[in-house]
Design a protein around this motif. Structure first.
Motif, PDB file in Angstrom:
ATOM      1  N   ILE A 237       0.403  -0.794   0.023  1.00 17.61           N
ATOM      2  CA  ILE A 237      -0.117  -0.099  -0.216  1.00 17.61           C
ATOM      3  C   ILE A 237       0.580   1.347   0.085  1.00 17.61           C
ATOM      4  N   THR A 238       0.522   1.853  -0.759  1.00 18.73           N
ATOM      5  CA  THR A 238       0.973   3.509  -0.297  1.00 18.73           C
ATOM      6  C   THR A 238       0.657   4.436   0.282  1.00 18.73           C
ATOM      7  N   ALA A 239      -0.975   4.164   0.410  1.00 13.93           N
ATOM      8  CA  ALA A 239      -1.363   5.225   0.924  1.00 13.93           C
ATOM      9  C   ALA A 239      -2.364   4.612   2.314  1.00 13.93           C
ATOM     10  N   LEU A 240      -3.114   5.417   3.377  1.00 13.61           N
ATOM     11  CA  LEU A 240      -3.591   5.121   4.713  1.00 13.61           C
ATOM     12  C   LEU A 240      -4.807   5.521   4.967  1.00 13.61           C
ATOM     13  N   PHE A 241      -5.814   5.629   5.276  1.00 13.36           N
ATOM     14  CA  PHE A 241      -7.341   6.060   5.738  1.00 13.36           C
ATOM     15  C   PHE A 241      -7.237   4.960   6.669  1.00 13.36           C
ATOM     16  N   ALA A 242      -7.017   6.221   8.530  1.00 17.23           N
ATOM     17  CA  ALA A 242      -7.555   5.288   9.281  1.00 17.23           C
ATOM     18  C   ALA A 242      -8.840   6.268   9.777  1.00 17.23           C
ATOM     19  N   CYS A 243      -9.626   6.131  10.278  1.00 16.07           N
ATOM     20  CA  CYS A 243     -11.223   6.223  10.817  1.00 16.07           C
ATOM     21  C   CYS A 243     -10.838   6.295  11.848  1.00 16.07           C
ATOM     22  N   ASN A 244     -10.055   6.911  12.417  1.00 19.32           N
ATOM     23  CA  ASN A 244      -9.970   8.390  13.746  1.00 19.32           C
ATOM     24  C   ASN A 244      -8.675   9.325  13.385  1.00 19.32           C
ATOM     25  N   ASP A 245      -8.868  10.324  14.630  1.00 20.09           N
ATOM     26  CA  ASP A 245      -7.008  10.454  14.142  1.00 20.09           C
ATOM     27  C   ASP A 245      -5.862  10.004  15.129  1.00 20.09           C
ATOM     28  N   LEU A 246      -6.986   9.647  16.441  1.00 16.53           N
ATOM     29  CA  LEU A 246      -5.913   9.091  16.999  1.00 16.53           C
ATOM     30  C   LEU A 246      -4.792   7.377  16.751  1.00 16.53           C
ATOM     31  N   MET A 247      -5.933   6.579  16.176  1.00 14.02           N
ATOM     32  CA  MET A 247      -5.498   5.324  15.415  1.00 14.02           C
ATOM     33  C   MET A 247      -4.536   5.314  13.997  1.00 14.02           C
ATOM     34  N   ALA A 248      -4.948   6.938  13.376  1.00  9.66           N
ATOM     35  CA  ALA A 248      -4.512   7.656  12.630  1.00  9.66           C
ATOM     36  C   ALA A 248      -2.289   7.923  13.269  1.00  9.66           C
ATOM     37  N   MET A 249      -1.921   8.845  14.207  1.00 12.00           N
ATOM     38  CA  MET A 249      -1.291   9.033  15.171  1.00 12.00           C
ATOM     39  C   MET A 249      -0.551   7.779  15.901  1.00 12.00           C
ATOM     40  N   GLY A 250      -1.207   6.548  15.603  1.00 18.05           N
ATOM     41  CA  GLY A 250      -0.300   5.377  16.279  1.00 18.05           C
ATOM     42  C   GLY A 250      -0.015   4.442  15.150  1.00 18.05           C
ATOM     43  N   ALA A 251      -0.654   4.737  13.985  1.00 16.87           N
ATOM     44  CA  ALA A 251      -0.315   4.319  12.905  1.00 16.87           C
ATOM     45  C   ALA A 251       1.619   4.880  12.302  1.00 16.87           C
ATOM     46  N   LEU A 252       1.334   6.303  12.268  1.00  9.46           N
ATOM     47  CA  LEU A 252       2.302   6.743  11.859  1.00  9.46           C
ATOM     48  C   LEU A 252       3.532   6.540  13.405  1.00  9.46           C
ATOM     49  N   THR A 253       3.112   6.386  14.945  1.00 12.12           N
ATOM     50  CA  THR A 253       4.567   6.223  15.487  1.00 12.12           C
ATOM     51  C   THR A 253       4.789   4.864  14.866  1.00 12.12           C
ATOM     52  N   MET A 254       4.484   4.277  14.324  1.00  8.44           N
ATOM     53  CA  MET A 254       4.474   2.551  14.187  1.00  8.44           C
ATOM     54  C   MET A 254       5.438   2.716  12.785  1.00  8.44           C
ATOM     55  N   LEU A 255       5.315   3.834  11.876  1.00  7.19           N
ATOM     56  CA  LEU A 255       6.089   4.001  10.663  1.00  7.19           C
ATOM     57  C   LEU A 255       7.162   3.981  10.750  1.00  7.19           C
ATOM     58  N   ARG A 256       7.014   5.402  11.943  1.00  3.96           N
ATOM     59  CA  ARG A 256       8.128   6.179  11.788  1.00  3.96           C
ATOM     60  C   ARG A 256      10.093   5.306  12.418  1.00  3.96           C
ATOM     61  N   SER A 257       8.590   4.035  14.089  1.00  8.08           N
ATOM     62  CA  SER A 257       9.880   3.070  14.276  1.00  8.08           C
ATOM     63  C   SER A 257      10.275   2.088  13.127  1.00  8.08           C
ATOM     64  N   ARG A 258       9.826   1.960  11.638  1.00 13.49           N
ATOM     65  CA  ARG A 258      10.305   1.290  10.711  1.00 13.49           C
ATOM     66  C   ARG A 258      11.263   1.635  10.139  1.00 13.49           C
ATOM     67  N   GLY A 259      11.430   2.855  10.428  1.00 12.00           N
ATOM     68  CA  GLY A 259      12.190   4.081   9.579  1.00 12.00           C
ATOM     69  C   GLY A 259      11.489   4.562   7.931  1.00 12.00           C
ATOM     70  N   LEU A 260      10.477   4.653   8.568  1.00  7.65           N
ATOM     71  CA  LEU A 260       9.362   5.347   7.309  1.00  7.65           C
ATOM     72  C   LEU A 260       9.090   6.005   7.405  1.00  7.65           C
TER      73      LEU A 260
END
Length: 334
Positions: A237-260
């Motif tokens: 996937i090249t894009a993500l839709f998170a159904c609320n902002d809190l989950m989007a922030m959690g996803a953002l943190t996870m991606l950053r931990s992988r260097g993405l």
């Protein structure tokens, strides 16, 4: 405890005169009124406002039952309701159900025992049985929830349209493989947001396979765990839709931990536009719910219902809007 009779004796007037001065229900000579006010101050008299309100048939209180006030979206809604109620002379009693039907029922009983004048209710699921039993006893407004079997004033947000805006935006940026982090399946908002999102993709001739959708819980930690699952199930996937902002922030943190990097490696859009959305890095593109309008309209409808108990119920649907920030980018090569 000082009573109104004590004030009357101290001021040398009748109890009725003290009442008229306090409630401004009849003209009292200025000198007499000043003597009453001086007696109230000297005796430190504080009227029993609860008893007085009950005698009048009102307590000037509104019950507010929310699923989770720790969620910044609901916290913002609660603040708007509190402010709007205060301006109109009402105190708001806040209860959190934590998504539990048992807690909802218990808190509704507590609020009724406190003789609230009205209720604003954002249920965690469709508890029509409990709510149907409640309505004959107190005017109410439903927030972000419809119960088909109950005739009640309702304030809704067009979640389907919000999801559609998110999907159309990502498609317009050239994304074809898009993942979704959804909220709880038993909520009404998340399925509606996903339906609108899928419709936008379908209009562009794109599929949303089951492997690209992971349900979560509307919380930060849930978004992080859902992103881990999504990367394992749909790594392209090249894009993500998170159904609320809190989950989007959690996803953002996870991606950053992988260097993405967002949006270089993956674009991301949330939903709600909570105050923290602008503080993430990068600032989060999101679908904004009209929080101020939700709160003020809910209070307005409730006060109208208190004034006209037999008026036809109203169903108000508010439109979300896209807020563009820096977490979405055009797909590479497009």
């Amino acid at each position: 405890m000082t009573t109104i009779a004590d004030v009357a004796r101290h001021a040398g007037v009748s109890v009725a005169t003290v009442s008229h001065v306090m409630n401004r229900t009849r003209h009292v000579e200025p000198e007499t009124a000043e003597r009453v006010r001086a007696a109230i101050t000297a005796l430190r008299y504080s009227p029993n406002s609860v008893a007085r309100s009950l005698r009048r048939g009102e307590t000037k209180t509104i019950g507010l039952l929310l699923p989770d006030n720790s969620n910044p979206f609901f916290a913002s809604v609660a603040r708007q309701i509190e402010d709007a109620g205060f301006v109109s002379g009402y105190t708001v009693i806040l209860c959190n159900s934590d998504g539990s039907a048992e807690k909802e029922e218990r808190y509704l009983s507590v609020l009724m025992a406190k003789q609230i004048d009205g209720l604003i209710f954002a249920g965690s699921s469709d508890h029509a049985r409990v709510f149907s039993r409640l309505l004959p006893n107190v005017p109410a407004v439903l927030l972000d929830r419809e119960i088909q079997s109950v005739n009640v004033d309702t304030v809704l947000v067009d979640h389907d349209h919000g999801g559609y805006l998110a999907g159309r935006y990502l498609v317009g940026l050239g994304h074809e493989k898009i993942g979704v982090i959804g909220g709880p399946r038993d909520s009404s908002s998340s399925p509606a947001r996903q339906r609108g999102f899928a419709r936008a993709l379908a209009e562009a001739g794109l599929d949303l396979p089951g492997s690209a959708v992971v349900d979560s819980d509307y919380h930060f930690a849930g978004g992080r765990m859902a992103m881990e699952r999504l990367m394992a199930q749909a790594p392209d996937i090249t894009a993500l839709f998170a159904c609320n902002d809190l989950m989007a922030m959690g996803a953002l943190t996870m991606l950053r931990s992988r260097g993405l990097r967002v949006p270089d490696d993956l674009s991301m859009i949330g939903f709600d536009d909570i105050p923290y959305a602008v503080t993430t890095w990068p600032p989060l593109t999101t679908i904004a719910q009209p929080v101020e309008k939700i709160g003020t309209l809910a209070v307005s409808l409730l006060l109208e219902r208190l004034g006209e108990p037999d008026a036809p119920s109203r169903r108000e649907v508010l439109a979300p809007v896209l807020v563009e920030r820096e977490s979405c980018g055009r797909r590479s090569g497009r």
